[in-house]
Design a protein around this motif. Structure first.
Motif, PDB file in Angstrom:
ATOM      1  N   PHE A  45     -10.945  24.591 -38.926  1.00 45.54           N
ATOM      2  CA  PHE A  45      -9.573  24.839 -39.372  1.00 45.54           C
ATOM      3  C   PHE A  45      -9.485  25.201 -40.859  1.00 45.54           C
ATOM      4  O   PHE A  45      -8.942  24.461 -41.661  1.00 45.54           O
ATOM      5  CB  PHE A  45      -8.690  23.593 -39.092  1.00 45.54           C
ATOM      6  CG  PHE A  45      -8.769  23.109 -37.676  1.00 45.54           C
ATOM      7  CD1 PHE A  45      -8.265  23.884 -36.637  1.00 45.54           C
ATOM      8  CD2 PHE A  45      -9.353  21.880 -37.363  1.00 45.54           C
ATOM      9  CE1 PHE A  45      -8.338  23.449 -35.327  1.00 45.54           C
ATOM     10  CE2 PHE A  45      -9.433  21.436 -36.046  1.00 45.54           C
ATOM     11  CZ  PHE A  45      -8.927  22.223 -35.025  1.00 45.54           C
ATOM     12  N   ARG A 127      -0.203  10.183 -42.507  1.00 43.09           N
ATOM     13  CA  ARG A 127      -1.659  10.218 -42.415  1.00 43.09           C
ATOM     14  C   ARG A 127      -2.243   8.885 -42.887  1.00 43.09           C
ATOM     15  O   ARG A 127      -1.673   8.232 -43.767  1.00 43.09           O
ATOM     16  CB  ARG A 127      -2.217  11.339 -43.300  1.00 43.09           C
ATOM     17  CG  ARG A 127      -1.890  12.732 -42.814  1.00 43.09           C
ATOM     18  CD  ARG A 127      -2.867  13.183 -41.772  1.00 43.09           C
ATOM     19  NE  ARG A 127      -4.239  13.159 -42.280  1.00 43.09           N
ATOM     20  CZ  ARG A 127      -5.295  12.792 -41.553  1.00 43.09           C
ATOM     21  NH1 ARG A 127      -5.141  12.412 -40.304  1.00 43.09           N
ATOM     22  NH2 ARG A 127      -6.495  12.800 -42.070  1.00 43.09           N
ATOM     23  N   VAL A 161       2.763  16.800 -36.551  1.00 44.02           N
ATOM     24  CA  VAL A 161       2.507  18.062 -35.841  1.00 44.02           C
ATOM     25  C   VAL A 161       3.509  18.329 -34.704  1.00 44.02           C
ATOM     26  O   VAL A 161       4.705  18.364 -34.945  1.00 44.02           O
ATOM     27  CB  VAL A 161       1.017  18.218 -35.419  1.00 44.02           C
ATOM     28  CG1 VAL A 161       0.176  18.571 -36.627  1.00 44.02           C
ATOM     29  CG2 VAL A 161       0.467  16.958 -34.765  1.00 44.02           C
ATOM     30  N   ARG A 216      -3.323  26.127 -36.192  1.00 43.73           N
ATOM     31  CA  ARG A 216      -3.314  25.206 -35.068  1.00 43.73           C
ATOM     32  C   ARG A 216      -3.263  25.982 -33.757  1.00 43.73           C
ATOM     33  O   ARG A 216      -2.378  26.807 -33.566  1.00 43.73           O
ATOM     34  CB  ARG A 216      -2.091  24.304 -35.181  1.00 43.73           C
ATOM     35  CG  ARG A 216      -2.228  23.062 -34.374  1.00 43.73           C
ATOM     36  CD  ARG A 216      -1.246  22.008 -34.810  1.00 43.73           C
ATOM     37  NE  ARG A 216      -1.255  20.927 -33.847  1.00 43.73           N
ATOM     38  CZ  ARG A 216      -2.143  19.957 -33.854  1.00 43.73           C
ATOM     39  NH1 ARG A 216      -3.079  19.943 -34.768  1.00 43.73           N
ATOM     40  NH2 ARG A 216      -2.081  19.014 -32.948  1.00 43.73           N
TER      41      ARG A 216
ATOM     42  N   MET B   1      -3.317  11.475 -36.757  1.00 49.57           N
ATOM     43  CA  MET B   1      -4.671  11.161 -37.199  1.00 49.57           C
ATOM     44  C   MET B   1      -5.648  12.243 -36.748  1.00 49.57           C
ATOM     45  O   MET B   1      -5.401  12.936 -35.772  1.00 49.57           O
ATOM     46  CB  MET B   1      -5.145   9.859 -36.549  1.00 49.57           C
ATOM     47  CG  MET B   1      -4.411   8.623 -36.958  1.00 49.57           C
ATOM     48  SD  MET B   1      -5.182   7.177 -36.197  1.00 49.57           S
ATOM     49  CE  MET B   1      -5.830   6.340 -37.618  1.00 49.57           C
ATOM     50  N   LYS B   2      -6.750  12.318 -37.460  1.00 51.04           N
ATOM     51  CA  LYS B   2      -7.844  13.149 -36.990  1.00 51.04           C
ATOM     52  C   LYS B   2      -8.570  12.404 -35.878  1.00 51.04           C
ATOM     53  O   LYS B   2      -8.626  11.170 -35.899  1.00 51.04           O
ATOM     54  CB  LYS B   2      -8.849  13.339 -38.130  1.00 51.04           C
ATOM     55  CG  LYS B   2      -8.699  14.615 -38.890  1.00 51.04           C
ATOM     56  CD  LYS B   2      -9.938  14.830 -39.743  1.00 51.04           C
ATOM     57  CE  LYS B   2      -9.779  16.104 -40.528  1.00 51.04           C
ATOM     58  NZ  LYS B   2     -11.009  16.587 -41.106  1.00 51.04           N
ATOM     59  N   GLU B   5     -10.922   9.861 -37.188  1.00 51.23           N
ATOM     60  CA  GLU B   5     -10.271   8.663 -37.733  1.00 51.23           C
ATOM     61  C   GLU B   5      -9.791   7.767 -36.597  1.00 51.23           C
ATOM     62  O   GLU B   5      -9.874   6.538 -36.678  1.00 51.23           O
ATOM     63  CB  GLU B   5      -9.073   9.064 -38.589  1.00 51.23           C
ATOM     64  CG  GLU B   5      -9.472   9.837 -39.836  1.00 51.23           C
ATOM     65  CD  GLU B   5      -8.314  10.597 -40.473  1.00 51.23           C
ATOM     66  OE1 GLU B   5      -8.422  10.920 -41.653  1.00 51.23           O
ATOM     67  OE2 GLU B   5      -7.311  10.877 -39.782  1.00 51.23           O
ATOM     68  N   GLU B  29     -16.406  11.924 -40.904  1.00 53.34           N
ATOM     69  CA  GLU B  29     -15.161  11.207 -41.236  1.00 53.34           C
ATOM     70  C   GLU B  29     -15.138   9.815 -40.607  1.00 53.34           C
ATOM     71  O   GLU B  29     -14.411   8.939 -41.087  1.00 53.34           O
ATOM     72  CB  GLU B  29     -13.923  11.982 -40.775  1.00 53.34           C
ATOM     73  CG  GLU B  29     -13.655  13.264 -41.537  1.00 53.34           C
ATOM     74  CD  GLU B  29     -14.410  14.450 -40.960  1.00 53.34           C
ATOM     75  OE1 GLU B  29     -15.186  14.245 -39.988  1.00 53.34           O
ATOM     76  OE2 GLU B  29     -14.247  15.566 -41.471  1.00 53.34           O
ATOM     77  N   TYR B  33     -14.263   6.768 -42.931  1.00 54.98           N
ATOM     78  CA  TYR B  33     -13.127   5.900 -42.604  1.00 54.98           C
ATOM     79  C   TYR B  33     -13.544   4.429 -42.688  1.00 54.98           C
ATOM     80  O   TYR B  33     -12.866   3.602 -43.282  1.00 54.98           O
ATOM     81  CB  TYR B  33     -12.629   6.228 -41.192  1.00 54.98           C
ATOM     82  CG  TYR B  33     -11.280   5.643 -40.839  1.00 54.98           C
ATOM     83  CD1 TYR B  33     -10.118   6.333 -41.146  1.00 54.98           C
ATOM     84  CD2 TYR B  33     -11.167   4.409 -40.191  1.00 54.98           C
ATOM     85  CE1 TYR B  33      -8.873   5.822 -40.813  1.00 54.98           C
ATOM     86  CE2 TYR B  33      -9.930   3.889 -39.854  1.00 54.98           C
ATOM     87  CZ  TYR B  33      -8.781   4.599 -40.163  1.00 54.98           C
ATOM     88  OH  TYR B  33      -7.548   4.081 -39.824  1.00 54.98           O
ATOM     89  N   GLN B 169     -12.287  16.826 -35.342  1.00 55.65           N
ATOM     90  CA  GLN B 169     -11.681  17.406 -36.542  1.00 55.65           C
ATOM     91  C   GLN B 169     -10.184  17.627 -36.428  1.00 55.65           C
ATOM     92  O   GLN B 169      -9.503  17.760 -37.428  1.00 55.65           O
ATOM     93  CB  GLN B 169     -12.350  18.755 -36.855  1.00 55.65           C
ATOM     94  CG  GLN B 169     -13.814  18.647 -37.233  1.00 55.65           C
ATOM     95  CD  GLN B 169     -14.023  17.860 -38.502  1.00 55.65           C
ATOM     96  OE1 GLN B 169     -13.212  17.915 -39.415  1.00 55.65           O
ATOM     97  NE2 GLN B 169     -15.088  17.096 -38.575  1.00 55.65           N
ATOM     98  N   MET B 170      -9.662  17.709 -35.195  1.00 54.38           N
ATOM     99  CA  MET B 170      -8.248  18.092 -35.098  1.00 54.38           C
ATOM    100  C   MET B 170      -7.323  16.876 -35.183  1.00 54.38           C
ATOM    101  O   MET B 170      -7.742  15.739 -35.019  1.00 54.38           O
ATOM    102  CB  MET B 170      -7.993  18.867 -33.809  1.00 54.38           C
ATOM    103  CG  MET B 170      -8.067  18.035 -32.576  1.00 54.38           C
ATOM    104  SD  MET B 170      -7.720  19.078 -31.167  1.00 54.38           S
ATOM    105  CE  MET B 170      -6.869  17.897 -30.144  1.00 54.38           C
ATOM    106  N   MET B 171      -6.056  17.165 -35.459  1.00 57.73           N
ATOM    107  CA  MET B 171      -5.096  16.075 -35.637  1.00 57.73           C
ATOM    108  C   MET B 171      -4.031  16.081 -34.560  1.00 57.73           C
ATOM    109  O   MET B 171      -3.555  17.140 -34.155  1.00 57.73           O
ATOM    110  CB  MET B 171      -4.429  16.215 -36.990  1.00 57.73           C
ATOM    111  CG  MET B 171      -5.367  15.897 -38.124  1.00 57.73           C
ATOM    112  SD  MET B 171      -4.471  15.567 -39.626  1.00 57.73           S
ATOM    113  CE  MET B 171      -3.836  17.172 -39.966  1.00 57.73           C
ATOM    114  N   GLU B 172      -3.689  14.888 -34.109  1.00 55.97           N
ATOM    115  CA  GLU B 172      -2.561  14.707 -33.201  1.00 55.97           C
ATOM    116  C   GLU B 172      -1.948  13.351 -33.516  1.00 55.97           C
ATOM    117  O   GLU B 172      -2.635  12.460 -34.020  1.00 55.97           O
ATOM    118  CB  GLU B 172      -3.035  14.713 -31.742  1.00 55.97           C
ATOM    119  CG  GLU B 172      -3.438  16.069 -31.233  1.00 55.97           C
ATOM    120  CD  GLU B 172      -3.803  16.063 -29.755  1.00 55.97           C
ATOM    121  OE1 GLU B 172      -3.148  16.753 -28.987  1.00 55.97           O
ATOM    122  OE2 GLU B 172      -4.757  15.352 -29.364  1.00 55.97           O
ATOM    123  N   PRO B 173      -0.662  13.194 -33.192  1.00 52.08           N
ATOM    124  CA  PRO B 173      -0.053  11.878 -33.396  1.00 52.08           C
ATOM    125  C   PRO B 173      -0.678  10.860 -32.448  1.00 52.08           C
ATOM    126  O   PRO B 173      -1.073  11.207 -31.343  1.00 52.08           O
ATOM    127  CB  PRO B 173       1.413  12.098 -33.026  1.00 52.08           C
ATOM    128  CG  PRO B 173       1.598  13.576 -32.972  1.00 52.08           C
ATOM    129  CD  PRO B 173       0.278  14.170 -32.648  1.00 52.08           C
TER     130      PRO B 173
END
Lengths: 223, 346
Positions: A45, A127, A161, A216, B1-2, B5, B29, B33, B169-173
């Motif tokens: 990314f 975060r 997001v 994304r 968060m990633k 993480e 990571e 962490y 690597q990607m982020m989501e809630p």
């Protein structure tokens, strides 16, 4: 003389998307904008993924090239120093945390020589390590210590997001304003996805900046 | 968060008190962490001098009955195989996370699922298995970390979470999980033997009888795990003639592609193995009668494909589509599904 705008912050705070948007917006006003993608941590990314869009907007992208575009070696594009010394507008997108700010420490003398630069701390209060004052202070100190440059503003980027909504943004931004007060740093912009812009403009006015999400994958929505 | 993480935070919430590792992209990571969190909440983070050292620290830590973990990516997981074999033999519970990248060799740091064989076949020397969980979302990275420690303690077995680099690597809630507060007793642990006979943990069997007995014991445990813990998710499977099998984040891309081809009248469905070992054979078996073809979609050259073929046992064709180093997008997968459907008259 053009300005250098530098975005630093924690991992995943939104630096890259914001840097892309700033560079593209700036390119609509002036010629010769340079976007420096200095994310040397890893190539997931990163701005170099949207090379074509940048070219179409007349932005010169400085990033690890060729095979190294997919590497995780500390590769700083050689032309960066030359470009900092020129008068073009430049947007610098750093990698997260102190490892990312380390490059800024290296470029410090060239940037401070130029005088007109902004170093922004991008904060997403949702975060990890950015959700409480203690962590944010720690982050600020760590980044300033490593880069040897002081921040002069905060970019408030409160989002979850795909699950962002007006409340998420308003509550998160309030938190960032609180951090700003304690850190004695002004909040320069509140960045939100385009879809929220109209609704929030009356509340925040010029502070608000609508951003387009470039990196994304859209298939993450709804599956 | 990633994703990285989330798996680390999940481990903390599972009561993991020790992380031993050596950094490698795209898994670093997780270590970072832990390095940040443990000094504040109590726990040990140790960056070892090598992957070999790290996995042997896990071996030692697990022997004391404390929940411990390590994380790496393909090349680092290869280095850890000797230790994993020892831990499996000693029947010690622990968590190993593999945030996979493309190989062989140093390969690249792009996402891949090419460590499937390594993870599901044991990986190291000797006859053994470990449980392998494949999350498909950042939420599952957290949830499965907790599940992994529960399974590990229950069966006294190493558990691996394997996810392609992108998911790390990607982020989501994420909805945070509660702290785990109840733990099983570990009367076998080496906790100091005052007032009892010493517990000895070692993996050496000098007599053929004891070695064979040991292997039989391990495999009776594996049989129980196979029977009780095979997990899979299914999607639009009831009338599916084209049955796609995909795991991890890849399965989510496939779901989107299935929705797309369903709109064009192709009866496609998905089986998403959640446990890669034990492989969820029953889910495949139940589908053989209605399926005209199985299609394995993987980010490798065709590994899970072999497990599907073993279950299907020649009754219907099994096809494969794979890429290396990229997560293909739903359009690309939909195109493949349409191609297969047309060829098979679905």
């Amino acid at each position: 003389m053009g300005n250098i705008t530098i975005f630093a912050g924690g991992f995943g705070s939104g630096k890259t998307e914001i840097a892309l948007n700033f560079a593209i917006d700036r390119a609509r006003e002036v010629k010769g904008v340079v976007l420096a993608d200095l994310d040397i941590i890893n190539p997931y990314f990163v701005s170099r993924d949207v090379k074509t869009e940048l070219q179409e907007n007349g932005i010169r992208l400085i990033a690890p090239g060729g095979e190294l575009a997919f590497g995780d070696v500390p590769n700083i594009p050689a032309e960066i120093i030359g470009l900092i010394k020129q008068e073009n507008d430049m947007v610098i997108d750093l990698a997260g945390d102190e490892s990312g700010a380390l490059i800024l420490g290296y470029l410090n003398e060239y940037i401070t020589d130029r005088q007109n630069y902004d170093l922004y701390m991008v904060l997403n209060p949702y975060r990890p390590f950015s959700s409480d004052l203690e962590s944010v202070m720690e982050l600020k100190n760590m980044l300033e210590r490593t880069s040897r440059i002081k921040f002069n503003g905060i970019i408030s980027n409160p989002n979850l997001v795909e699950e962002s909504n007006i409340d998420v943004i308003v509550d998160g931004h309030l938190k960032v304003l609180g951090f700003g007060k304690w850190l004695n740093l002004p909040v320069k912009y509140l960045t939100v996805e385009q879809q929220f812009y109209q609704q929030l403009f009356p509340k925040y006015g010029e502070l608000l900046k609508g951003i387009k999400i470039y990196l994304r994958p859209d298939w993450l929505r709804g599956c | 968060m990633k994703g990285n993480e989330a798996v680390a935070e999940g481990a903390i919430r599972a009561g993991c008190k020790g992380f031993f590792g050596y950094p490698i992209t795209p898994s670093s990571e997780i270590a970072e962490y832990m390095a940040r969190k443990y000094p504040k909440i109590g726990g040990i983070f140790l960056q070892a001098e090598s992957e070999l050292a790290a996995i042997n620290m896990v071996y030692g830590g697990a022997a004391t009955g404390v929940r411990v973990m390590t994380a790496s990516s393909g090349p680092g997981i290869s280095l850890k195989q000797e230790g994993i074999s020892f831990i499996a033999e000693a029947e010690l519970p622990c968590l190993i996370v593999n945030i996979s990248r493309g190989g062989p060799g140093l390969g690249g740091i792009q996402p891949a699922q090419s460590d499937y064989f390594q993870a599901t076949r044991g990986g190291g020397h000797g006859d053994y298995h470990i449980i392998v969980l494949a999350p498909a979302s950042v939420q599952e990275m957290m949830d499965f970390a907790i599940d992994a420690f529960e399974l590990a303690d229950k069966y006294r077995i190493p558990v691996m979470i394997m996810a392609e680099g992108t998911l790390g690597q990607m982020m989501e809630p994420v909805i945070p999980r509660k702290m785990v507060t109840e733990f099983v007793d570990k009367p076998w642990a080496t906790t100091g033997c005052r007032g009892r006979q010493p517990n000895i943990i070692n993996t050496l069997h000098l007599t053929p009888e004891s070695l064979e007995k040991r292997n039989i014991h391990l495999f009776s445990k594996y049989a129980e795990i196979k029977a009780k813990e095979s997990r899979a998710e299914t999607f639009l499977l009831d009338d599916a003639e084209l049955v796609v099998v995909a795991f991890g984040l890849m399965a989510r891309v496939v779901k989107k592609a299935i929705m797309e081809v369903r709109r064009k009248g192709v009866k496609a469905g998905l089986i998403r193995p959640i446990t890669l070992w034990p492989f969820p054979e029953e889910y495949i078996k139940r589908t053989i009668k209605t399926a005209k073809i199985f299609l394995s979609v993987e980010i490798n050259m065709g590994q899970m494909l072999e497990d599907i073929k073993l279950v299907v046992n020649g009754e219907v064709p099994v096809d494969f589509y794979g890429r290396i180093g990229v997560n293909p997008n739903p359009e690309e997968i939909a195109e493949q599904l349409l191609r297969v459907a047309e060829r098979e008259g679905i």
